[in-house]
Design a protein around this motif. Structure first.
Motif, PDB file in Angstrom:
ATOM      1  N   ARG A   2       0.808  -1.224   0.000  1.00  0.00           N
ATOM      2  CA  ARG A   2       0.000   0.000   0.000  1.00  0.00           C
ATOM      3  C   ARG A   2       0.839   1.271   0.000  1.00  0.00           C
ATOM      4  O   ARG A   2       0.526   2.216  -0.715  1.00  0.00           O
ATOM      5  CB  ARG A   2      -0.943  -0.011   1.190  1.00  0.00           C
ATOM      6  CG  ARG A   2      -2.024   1.032   1.098  1.00  0.00           C
ATOM      7  CD  ARG A   2      -3.012   0.843   2.213  1.00  0.00           C
ATOM      8  NE  ARG A   2      -4.119   1.755   2.082  1.00  0.00           N
ATOM      9  CZ  ARG A   2      -4.776   2.250   3.113  1.00  0.00           C
ATOM     10  NH1 ARG A   2      -4.437   1.903   4.335  1.00  0.00           N
ATOM     11  NH2 ARG A   2      -5.777   3.075   2.917  1.00  0.00           N
ATOM     12  N   GLY A   3       1.899   1.313   0.754  1.00  0.00           N
ATOM     13  CA  GLY A   3       2.750   2.492   0.813  1.00  0.00           C
ATOM     14  C   GLY A   3       3.721   2.626  -0.339  1.00  0.00           C
ATOM     15  O   GLY A   3       4.484   3.587  -0.402  1.00  0.00           O
ATOM     16  N   HIS A   4       3.690   1.655  -1.262  1.00  0.00           N
ATOM     17  CA  HIS A   4       4.628   1.675  -2.378  1.00  0.00           C
ATOM     18  C   HIS A   4       3.980   1.898  -3.738  1.00  0.00           C
ATOM     19  O   HIS A   4       4.668   1.897  -4.748  1.00  0.00           O
ATOM     20  CB  HIS A   4       5.432   0.370  -2.402  1.00  0.00           C
ATOM     21  CG  HIS A   4       6.381   0.273  -1.268  1.00  0.00           C
ATOM     22  ND1 HIS A   4       6.163  -0.549  -0.193  1.00  0.00           N
ATOM     23  CD2 HIS A   4       7.543   0.913  -1.022  1.00  0.00           C
ATOM     24  CE1 HIS A   4       7.161  -0.415   0.666  1.00  0.00           C
ATOM     25  NE2 HIS A   4       8.013   0.473   0.192  1.00  0.00           N
ATOM     26  N   VAL A   5       2.668   2.041  -3.749  1.00  0.00           N
ATOM     27  CA  VAL A   5       1.983   2.354  -5.003  1.00  0.00           C
ATOM     28  C   VAL A   5       1.242   3.680  -4.841  1.00  0.00           C
ATOM     29  O   VAL A   5       0.819   4.033  -3.734  1.00  0.00           O
ATOM     30  CB  VAL A   5       0.996   1.246  -5.440  1.00  0.00           C
ATOM     31  CG1 VAL A   5       1.725  -0.036  -5.783  1.00  0.00           C
ATOM     32  CG2 VAL A   5      -0.062   0.983  -4.395  1.00  0.00           C
ATOM     33  N   GLU A   6       1.143   4.398  -5.952  1.00  0.00           N
ATOM     34  CA  GLU A   6       0.383   5.650  -5.924  1.00  0.00           C
ATOM     35  C   GLU A   6      -1.047   5.354  -5.479  1.00  0.00           C
ATOM     36  O   GLU A   6      -1.614   4.316  -5.822  1.00  0.00           O
ATOM     37  CB  GLU A   6       0.368   6.294  -7.315  1.00  0.00           C
ATOM     38  CG  GLU A   6       1.717   6.779  -7.798  1.00  0.00           C
ATOM     39  CD  GLU A   6       2.231   7.995  -7.041  1.00  0.00           C
ATOM     40  OE1 GLU A   6       1.443   8.710  -6.392  1.00  0.00           O
ATOM     41  OE2 GLU A   6       3.449   8.221  -7.095  1.00  0.00           O
ATOM     42  N   ARG A   7      -1.611   6.271  -4.718  1.00  0.00           N
ATOM     43  CA  ARG A   7      -2.998   6.107  -4.286  1.00  0.00           C
ATOM     44  C   ARG A   7      -3.889   6.074  -5.513  1.00  0.00           C
ATOM     45  O   ARG A   7      -3.771   6.884  -6.420  1.00  0.00           O
ATOM     46  CB  ARG A   7      -3.445   7.251  -3.376  1.00  0.00           C
ATOM     47  CG  ARG A   7      -2.776   7.235  -2.040  1.00  0.00           C
ATOM     48  CD  ARG A   7      -3.371   6.180  -1.170  1.00  0.00           C
ATOM     49  NE  ARG A   7      -2.848   6.334   0.189  1.00  0.00           N
ATOM     50  CZ  ARG A   7      -2.803   5.378   1.059  1.00  0.00           C
ATOM     51  NH1 ARG A   7      -3.240   4.205   0.755  1.00  0.00           N
ATOM     52  NH2 ARG A   7      -2.323   5.577   2.252  1.00  0.00           N
ATOM     53  N   ASP A   8      -4.775   5.103  -5.534  1.00  0.00           N
ATOM     54  CA  ASP A   8      -5.710   4.928  -6.635  1.00  0.00           C
ATOM     55  C   ASP A   8      -7.039   4.502  -6.020  1.00  0.00           C
ATOM     56  O   ASP A   8      -7.062   3.539  -5.237  1.00  0.00           O
ATOM     57  CB  ASP A   8      -5.181   3.855  -7.590  1.00  0.00           C
ATOM     58  CG  ASP A   8      -6.051   3.660  -8.805  1.00  0.00           C
ATOM     59  OD1 ASP A   8      -7.261   3.389  -8.645  1.00  0.00           O
ATOM     60  OD2 ASP A   8      -5.520   3.762  -9.920  1.00  0.00           O
ATOM     61  N   PRO A   9      -8.119   5.186  -6.357  1.00  0.00           N
ATOM     62  CA  PRO A   9      -9.402   4.835  -5.742  1.00  0.00           C
ATOM     63  C   PRO A   9      -9.823   3.394  -6.014  1.00  0.00           C
ATOM     64  O   PRO A   9     -10.467   2.768  -5.182  1.00  0.00           O
ATOM     65  CB  PRO A   9     -10.405   5.811  -6.355  1.00  0.00           C
ATOM     66  CG  PRO A   9      -9.645   6.729  -7.225  1.00  0.00           C
ATOM     67  CD  PRO A   9      -8.218   6.334  -7.238  1.00  0.00           C
ATOM     68  N   ARG A  10      -9.437   2.836  -7.144  1.00  0.00           N
ATOM     69  CA  ARG A  10      -9.813   1.456  -7.457  1.00  0.00           C
ATOM     70  C   ARG A  10      -9.084   0.481  -6.535  1.00  0.00           C
ATOM     71  O   ARG A  10      -9.676  -0.519  -6.092  1.00  0.00           O
ATOM     72  CB  ARG A  10      -9.522   1.137  -8.918  1.00  0.00           C
ATOM     73  CG  ARG A  10     -10.393   1.985  -9.869  1.00  0.00           C
ATOM     74  CD  ARG A  10      -9.844   1.963 -11.250  1.00  0.00           C
ATOM     75  NE  ARG A  10      -8.588   2.740 -11.250  1.00  0.00           N
ATOM     76  CZ  ARG A  10      -8.059   3.269 -12.332  1.00  0.00           C
ATOM     77  NH1 ARG A  10      -8.625   3.103 -13.502  1.00  0.00           N
ATOM     78  NH2 ARG A  10      -6.940   3.955 -12.268  1.00  0.00           N
ATOM     79  N   ILE A  11      -7.835   0.774  -6.236  1.00  0.00           N
ATOM     80  CA  ILE A  11      -7.081  -0.082  -5.315  1.00  0.00           C
ATOM     81  C   ILE A  11      -7.642   0.061  -3.905  1.00  0.00           C
ATOM     82  O   ILE A  11      -7.838  -0.930  -3.198  1.00  0.00           O
ATOM     83  CB  ILE A  11      -5.577   0.252  -5.362  1.00  0.00           C
ATOM     84  CG1 ILE A  11      -5.009  -0.095  -6.747  1.00  0.00           C
ATOM     85  CG2 ILE A  11      -4.815  -0.491  -4.263  1.00  0.00           C
ATOM     86  CD1 ILE A  11      -3.580   0.379  -6.977  1.00  0.00           C
ATOM     87  N   GLU A  12      -7.935   1.281  -3.500  1.00  0.00           N
ATOM     88  CA  GLU A  12      -8.507   1.503  -2.164  1.00  0.00           C
ATOM     89  C   GLU A  12      -9.878   0.840  -2.034  1.00  0.00           C
ATOM     90  O   GLU A  12     -10.188   0.258  -0.994  1.00  0.00           O
ATOM     91  CB  GLU A  12      -8.592   2.997  -1.860  1.00  0.00           C
ATOM     92  CG  GLU A  12      -7.238   3.659  -1.696  1.00  0.00           C
ATOM     93  CD  GLU A  12      -6.404   3.059  -0.574  1.00  0.00           C
ATOM     94  OE1 GLU A  12      -6.917   2.896   0.555  1.00  0.00           O
ATOM     95  OE2 GLU A  12      -5.231   2.737  -0.825  1.00  0.00           O
ATOM     96  N   ASP A  13     -10.689   0.902  -3.100  1.00  0.00           N
ATOM     97  CA  ASP A  13     -11.990   0.226  -3.078  1.00  0.00           C
ATOM     98  C   ASP A  13     -11.803  -1.286  -2.960  1.00  0.00           C
ATOM     99  O   ASP A  13     -12.536  -1.953  -2.235  1.00  0.00           O
ATOM    100  CB  ASP A  13     -12.799   0.545  -4.334  1.00  0.00           C
ATOM    101  CG  ASP A  13     -13.351   1.959  -4.343  1.00  0.00           C
ATOM    102  OD1 ASP A  13     -13.339   2.629  -3.279  1.00  0.00           O
ATOM    103  OD2 ASP A  13     -13.787   2.414  -5.421  1.00  0.00           O
ATOM    104  N   GLY A  14     -10.819  -1.829  -3.665  1.00  0.00           N
ATOM    105  CA  GLY A  14     -10.532  -3.261  -3.573  1.00  0.00           C
ATOM    106  C   GLY A  14     -10.120  -3.656  -2.171  1.00  0.00           C
ATOM    107  O   GLY A  14     -10.540  -4.697  -1.649  1.00  0.00           O
TER     108      GLY A  14
END
Length: 122
Positions: free
Chosen positions: A45-57
């Motif tokens: 999580r701390g190594h990828v750019e924030r993305d709403p799709r990833i956060e939703d997943g």
């Protein structure tokens, strides 16, 4: 190289699936969601750019873990809830690998160049 981060994503997903399939042994209902998502939060999580799709997943994994934890052991609802959790983990792995972008923290740790897409490294 971003390939290392791709490997971390895959390892985090594999660990989460092990926890999901092994529940309830060794994990309380309150701890299950955090045990499932722990490696993802620590290693990815701390190594990828924030993305709403990833956060939703990620949110879907937590919700599915809570639903499994709330299903009574030996309840006929337990097996479908476990499968929903595994599917949510698979979905989080897929969206992270297909949409994830290496951030500066990952680049500083040697996980690729900032801006690299994980899908190009996997």
């Amino acid at each position: 190289m971003a390939a290392k981060l791709v490997e971390l994503v895959r390892e985090a997903a594999a660990r989460a699936r092990l926890v999901a399939r092994g529940y309830p042994s060794g994990c309380s209902a309150e701890a299950l969601p955090w045990a499932v998502i722990k490696r993802f939060d620590e290693d990815v999580r701390g190594h990828v750019e924030r993305d709403p799709r990833i956060e939703d997943g990620r949110d879907q994994v937590l919700i599915a873990a809570v639903n499994l934890a709330e299903a009574a052991p030996d309840d006929e609802a337990e097996a479908p809830e476990r499968e929903r959790l595994v599917k949510a983990i698979n979905d989080l792995e897929w969206v992270t690998l297909s949409r994830g972008i290496v951030n500066r923290a990952a680049a500083a740790s040697g996980h690729g160049a900032a801006g690299d897409r994980l899908r190009d490294a996997g």
